[in-house]
Scaffold this active site. Structure first.
Site, PDB file in Angstrom:
ATOM      1  N   SER A 123      18.042  -0.528 -42.270  1.00 44.01           N
ATOM      2  CA  SER A 123      17.774   0.896 -42.475  1.00 44.01           C
ATOM      3  C   SER A 123      18.476   1.767 -41.453  1.00 44.01           C
ATOM      4  O   SER A 123      18.772   1.335 -40.349  1.00 44.01           O
ATOM      5  CB  SER A 123      16.274   1.149 -42.374  1.00 44.01           C
ATOM      6  OG  SER A 123      15.578   0.223 -43.142  1.00 44.01           O
TER       7      SER A 123
HETATM    8  N1  SAH Z   1      13.571  -3.760 -41.792  1.00 45.72           N
HETATM    9  C1  SAH Z   1      14.794  -4.424 -42.139  1.00 45.72           C
HETATM   10  C2  SAH Z   1      15.377  -3.834 -43.393  1.00 45.72           C
HETATM   11  C3  SAH Z   1      15.340  -4.850 -44.441  1.00 45.72           C
HETATM   12  S1  SAH Z   1      15.848  -4.334 -46.044  1.00 45.72           S
HETATM   13  C4  SAH Z   1      15.790  -4.432 -41.005  1.00 45.72           C
HETATM   14  O1  SAH Z   1      15.540  -3.804 -39.975  1.00 45.72           O
HETATM   15  O2  SAH Z   1      16.795  -5.100 -41.149  1.00 45.72           O
HETATM   16  C5  SAH Z   1      14.415  -4.815 -46.945  1.00 45.72           C
HETATM   17  C6  SAH Z   1      14.073  -6.269 -46.932  1.00 45.72           C
HETATM   18  O3  SAH Z   1      12.921  -6.424 -47.733  1.00 45.72           O
HETATM   19  C7  SAH Z   1      15.135  -7.188 -47.527  1.00 45.72           C
HETATM   20  O4  SAH Z   1      15.502  -8.138 -46.576  1.00 45.72           O
HETATM   21  C8  SAH Z   1      14.428  -7.835 -48.719  1.00 45.72           C
HETATM   22  O5  SAH Z   1      14.777  -9.187 -48.940  1.00 45.72           O
HETATM   23  C9  SAH Z   1      12.978  -7.706 -48.299  1.00 45.72           C
HETATM   24  N2  SAH Z   1      12.004  -7.804 -49.382  1.00 45.72           N
HETATM   25  C10 SAH Z   1      12.054  -7.305 -50.637  1.00 45.72           C
HETATM   26  N3  SAH Z   1      10.944  -7.639 -51.323  1.00 45.72           N
HETATM   27  C11 SAH Z   1      10.169  -8.368 -50.476  1.00 45.72           C
HETATM   28  C12 SAH Z   1       8.902  -9.036 -50.580  1.00 45.72           C
HETATM   29  N4  SAH Z   1       8.183  -9.006 -51.702  1.00 45.72           N
HETATM   30  N5  SAH Z   1       8.435  -9.687 -49.506  1.00 45.72           N
HETATM   31  C13 SAH Z   1       9.130  -9.741 -48.342  1.00 45.72           C
HETATM   32  N6  SAH Z   1      10.338  -9.160 -48.178  1.00 45.72           N
HETATM   33  C14 SAH Z   1      10.844  -8.488 -49.232  1.00 45.72           C
END
Ligand code: SAH
Length: 285
Positions: A123
């Site tokens: 993000s």
């Molecule tokens: N906070 C993260 C941003 C990750 S993007 C950072 O700082 O890098 C969002 C993430 O949510 C992705 O890696 C995706 O795989 C995950 N995601 C999507 N659906 C999910 C679920 N049901 N449970 C856990 N993770 C999930």
């Protein structure tokens, strides 16, 4: 399964868990140390420019003092309206360039989302800051001055987890993609944050064994807020998550407060600005 590569988001307390800042930076390197001696140097300025460029692309991608670059990012975030000093301090302490591919490290302190592989993104710092600042407005977080027991859904590369960890008593972060879960683990290891627990699993189920949570934040957005998250939100707690806006009009940030009034629980939900996060998916991969 395929995700539609978009963006993820989050937010805030500090000083109890100091990061080993000694590991920040690092790439000052000996660029230029071995420059040959030449009598005639008509292209000297070109050579110096090339060395400068090389320094910026050195191993970590940041030959500059990364703490200073981060400080500039924080100044920009403050100028652009993020005023929670606890959040700003945490953002100034986490080496974002260590969480992205080295080819992208040079962009790590711009306010932009960046690819982290597997069609997911880290993000934007402003969104991470905004979400954490919103968490701080929750009943128990505002009383305690820290986020308490925190749950993050969507660990991704672990960047937001590091920021949250600095502001929380404990952090549980769940990721459904094994390679990203593993990547976050190795990205976070050098920061030595014993209060962090990473779980490989479907975050829509929350983490019942570790509940309740004072702060819950999701970095992926679904059609609604999963019931498990509300069940695991402690009285006084606050949840921030992206969610599909009514009528298929993109996504908005949703805030849910679990209020305790005269011994009775009440959930208050409000919708905020439009956002763009990757989809919240079910199951694991
Ligand atoms: N906070 C993260 C941003 C990750 S993007 C950072 O700082 O890098 C969002 C993430 O949510 C992705 O890696 C995706 O795989 C995950 N995601 C999507 N659906 C999910 C679920 N049901 N449970 C856990 N993770 C999930």
């Amino acid at each position: 399964m395929s995700n539609s590569g978009s963006d993820g988001k989050p937010v805030v307390r500090a000083s109890r868990f100091p990061l080993p800042l000694g590991k920040v930076g690092g790439a000052n390197a000996s660029v230029g140390g071995g420059v040959a001696r030449e009598v005639l140097m008509p292209q000297r300025h070109l050579r110096e420019a090339a060395l400068d460029a090389a320094r910026q692309l050195a191993p970590s991608g940041l030959g500059l003092d990364s703490a200073k670059v981060r400080q500039r990012m924080v100044l920009r975030l403050r100028r652009d309206g993020l005023h929670d000093e606890r959040v700003l301090e945490a953002l100034s302490r986490v080496p974002r360039h260590e969480f992205v591919d080295s080819a992208l490290a040079i962009q790590a302190y711009e306010d932009t989302s960046l690819p982290i592989g597997h069609e997911q993104t880290i993000s934007k710092p402003s969104v991470v800051g905004r979400m954490i600042a919103m968490l701080f407005g929750g009943q128990s977080a505002s009383q305690r001055g820290h986020l308490g027991r925190t749950l993050e859904i969507g660990t991704g590369c672990g960047y937001q987890a590091a920021v949250l960890a600095l502001l929380s008593q404990s952090l549980v972060s769940i990721e459904r993609l094994k390679p990203l879960h593993d990547k976050a683990r190795s990205n976070l290891a050098p920061l030595h944050l014993p209060q962090v627990r990473l779980i490989y699993g479907d975050g829509r189920l929350g983490a019942p064994g570790a509940a309740p949570f004072d702060s819950i934040v999701a970095a992926a957005g679904g059609d609604d807020i999963p019931g498990a998250w509300l069940e695991q939100l402690a009285p006084g707690g606050r949840l921030i998550a992206p969610m599909a806006a009514p009528g298929g009009r993109g996504q908005v940030l949703v805030r849910v407060d679990h209020l305790l009034e005269n011994g009775r629980s009440r959930f208050v939900r409000t919708e905020h600005e439009a956002v763009l996060f990757v989809p919240l998916k079910s199951g694991v991969m």
